[in-house]
Design an enzyme around this catalytic site. Sequence first.
Site, short mmCIF file in Angstrom:
data_model
loop_
_atom_site.label_atom_id
_atom_site.label_comp_id
_atom_site.label_asym_id
_atom_site.label_seq_id
_atom_site.Cartn_x
_atom_site.Cartn_y
_atom_site.Cartn_z
CG LEU A 94 27.35 40.73 35.87
CD1 LEU A 94 26.51 39.47 36.07
CD2 LEU A 94 26.59 41.96 36.37
CB SER A 95 34.09 40.04 37.33
OG SER A 95 35.19 39.77 38.16
N PRO A 96 33.63 41.91 40.20
CG PRO A 96 33.59 41.20 42.43
CD PRO A 96 32.98 40.93 41.09
CE1 TYR A 97 38.19 39.08 43.98
CE2 TYR A 97 36.25 38.13 42.96
CZ TYR A 97 37.03 38.33 44.07
OH TYR A 97 36.65 37.79 45.27
CG MET A 121 34.82 47.04 35.04
SD MET A 121 33.47 45.87 34.76
CE MET A 121 33.44 45.00 36.31
#
EC number: 5.99.1.4
Length: 200
Positions: free
Chosen positions: A12-15, A116
Site C-alpha cells: 500500500l506504500s507509495p514510497y 506498485m
Amino acid sequence: MPHHIDYFFSTLSPYVYLAGTRLEAIAAENGATITYKPVDLMALFPRTGGTSPAERHPARLDYRAQELPRQAKKLGLPFHLKPAHWPTNPAPSSYAIIAAQNAGGGDLGALVQNIMCASWAEEKDIADDAVIRDALEQAGFDPALSDSGLLAGAETYGANLEEAAARGVFGSPFYITDTGQKFWGQDRLEDLGASLAGRL
C-alpha cells in the site's frame, strides 16, 4: 562475505513505488541478497507509535500531498496522489509476492514494482486477482501462484508482522542489513548502498 538485506514493505506504500528497482540495483552492485518481507503496515503502525494516513494531523497530510508528487517528478515516475483503488486490501498482493519468492524462477523486484505501478501509476485494484496474475506473469512467474500460495502466504504474512515489530521496523520501505544497520525510506537507499560498500 556477501551481505544480505531483509526488506520489509507494504504494497500500500507509495514510497515503495517511488523506490522503484533501486534496491535490486544496489544489491547487485554489492553482491548482496534480498529477502522480501511484505507486512501489514496498518497493523504495524499502532504497535510502533505510528498512525495511519487517515488519522494524521492535517499538517502532515498537507506535506504528504506536496512531497509525494514532488518525489515522483524528481524520479520521472507517473503518479496519482489519490489513486482510484487506494486503500485496498494489501493481503492478496502480499501473498503473491511471498508465493513467488518461495517458488523462484522470476524477478521478484520486477513483481513488486509491477504491483506498485498497477496501484500508483495505472490506478488498478491490486487486490483484484486479474491484476495480481498479470503482475506475476510479467515478472516471469506462474500466474497461478495467486491462488496456490494463499495458505503459506497468509502464515508468512502474519509472521512477517511479528518479526517486523520485534526488530524495530516502523514504516515502509524499511531495510535491515546482516550487520544490523537499519534504513527507513526510499530516500535512504543511497545510504544503504554506501553501508554495504563499507563507506558508511
